[in-house]
Design an enzyme around this catalytic site. Structure first.
Site, mmCIF file in Angstrom:
data_model
loop_
_atom_site.group_PDB
_atom_site.id
_atom_site.type_symbol
_atom_site.label_atom_id
_atom_site.label_comp_id
_atom_site.label_asym_id
_atom_site.label_seq_id
_atom_site.Cartn_x
_atom_site.Cartn_y
_atom_site.Cartn_z
ATOM 1 N N GLY A 1 21.671 52.635 45.970
ATOM 2 C CA GLY A 1 21.908 54.061 46.159
ATOM 3 C C GLY A 1 21.033 54.908 45.269
ATOM 4 N N SER B 1 18.354 56.685 45.745
ATOM 5 C CA SER B 1 17.512 57.733 46.308
ATOM 6 C C SER B 1 18.032 59.132 46.011
ATOM 7 C CB SER B 1 17.391 57.549 47.828
ATOM 8 O OG SER B 1 18.664 57.648 48.456
ATOM 9 N N ASP C 1 19.747 48.663 53.076
ATOM 10 C CA ASP C 1 21.020 49.095 53.640
ATOM 11 C C ASP C 1 22.048 48.048 53.232
ATOM 12 O OD1 ASP C 1 23.265 49.622 55.165
ATOM 13 O OD2 ASP C 1 22.186 49.870 57.058
ATOM 14 N N ASN D 1 25.991 50.961 43.206
ATOM 15 C CA ASN D 1 26.266 52.384 43.351
ATOM 16 C C ASN D 1 26.252 52.900 44.783
ATOM 17 O OD1 ASN D 1 26.229 55.341 42.443
ATOM 18 N ND2 ASN D 1 24.234 55.161 43.442
ATOM 19 N N SER E 1 35.693 55.356 41.969
ATOM 20 C CA SER E 1 35.920 56.799 41.912
ATOM 21 C C SER E 1 37.325 57.050 41.397
ATOM 22 C CB SER E 1 35.781 57.411 43.313
ATOM 23 O OG SER E 1 36.279 58.736 43.357
ATOM 24 N N TYR F 1 37.634 56.955 52.209
ATOM 25 C CA TYR F 1 36.981 56.955 50.905
ATOM 26 C C TYR F 1 37.914 56.428 49.823
ATOM 27 C CZ TYR F 1 34.408 58.631 46.825
ATOM 28 O OH TYR F 1 33.731 58.701 45.635
ATOM 29 N N LYS G 1 37.365 52.896 47.766
ATOM 30 C CA LYS G 1 37.131 52.915 46.324
ATOM 31 C C LYS G 1 38.239 52.189 45.569
ATOM 32 C CE LYS G 1 33.166 55.037 46.134
ATOM 33 N NZ LYS G 1 31.951 54.334 45.642
#
Length: 248
Positions: A15, A17, A62, A89, A140, A154, A158
């Site tokens: 992750g 980017s 990916d 991440n 998270s 989500y 998490k």
């Protein structure tokens, strides 16, 4: 203080980017590690690698594709000869739908990236890591609380990352591999960029005792600590970096 340094180590950061992934990449490299960076957006990933410097490798990845995870680790091994650290991440918040209206494909896509992708990436790194290595999973605070918004996929994914962290810590502890999780609170992201100043202030006043949204450097520093030998006797831990959100 040398125990906080990462010289001679090789880290994989997914992750990388945008958002916190960029902060992780910079912090890990600044602590002395070589870094293999993975993300789906090649142009932005290349920007991160250029900014990090000469000991950075960019590989389009990916994490929902097992073969991509394996390829990122293989590229790190080819370039640097080892993998000592994984900053796991890559993830998404997805779209927010009330639970009774959540399209199955939306829920599955969030769990696929946040939970399954974390597992495939850990699995690929775990095959080549030696004693003293460290996996840092990014969960998270939503794994433990709610923002009172419709984010079932989500939150569930998490929370699953925390269970994954505990299990891998138990499995890999005898091999000398530590596995921990960070639980970021509210940080700048592509999502929070759309928040108005008024809404941000409401969130801070209602949820964050320290009185501010987190700086990416705050959570990146925690990742460096867990990746380093300074945390050599810490495994299976879920560490909030949230300004006190979970106090409420």
């Amino acid at each position: 203080m040398n125990r906080f340094r990462l010289e001679g180590k090789v880290a994989v950061v997914t992750g990388a980017s945008s958002g916190l992934g960029v902060a992780f990449a910079h912090a890990i490299a600044e602590a002395g590690a070589s870094v293999a960076l993975g993300a789906r957006r090649e142009d932005r990933l290349a920007e991160t690698a250029r900014a990090v410097g000469k000991n950075a490798l960019a590989v389009r990845t990916d994490v929902t594709r097992v073969e991509d995870c394996d390829a990122l680790v293989a590229a790190a091994m080819d370039a640097f000869g080892r993998v000592d650290v994984l900053i796991n991440n890559a993830g998404t918040g997805g779209e927010y739908h009330p639970a009774t209206e959540d399209p199955p494909e939306q829920f599955r896509s969030v769990v696929d990236l946040n939970l399954l992708g974390s597992y495939w990436m850990a699995q690929a790194c775990g095959r080549v890591m030696g004693p003293g290595s460290s996996v840092v999973n990014i969960s998270s605070v939503m794994a433990l609380t709610t923002a009172k918004m419709p984010a079932a996929g989500y939150s569930a994914s998490k929370a699953g990352v925390l269970g994954l962290t505990r299990d891998l810590a138990a499995q890999w502890g005898p091999r000398g591999i530590r596995v921990n999780a960070l639980l970021p609170g509210v940080f700048p992201s592509e999502a929070t960029a759309n928040y108005s100043e008024n809404y941000q202030r409401k969130v801070i006043d209602a949820k964050i005792p320290l009185g501010r949204i987190g700086d990416p450097a705050d959570v990146a520093a925690a990742a460096v600590f867990l990746a380093s030998d300074a945390a050599a006797y810490i495994t299976g831990v879920s560490l909030p970096v949230d300004g006190g959100v979970l106090v409420n």
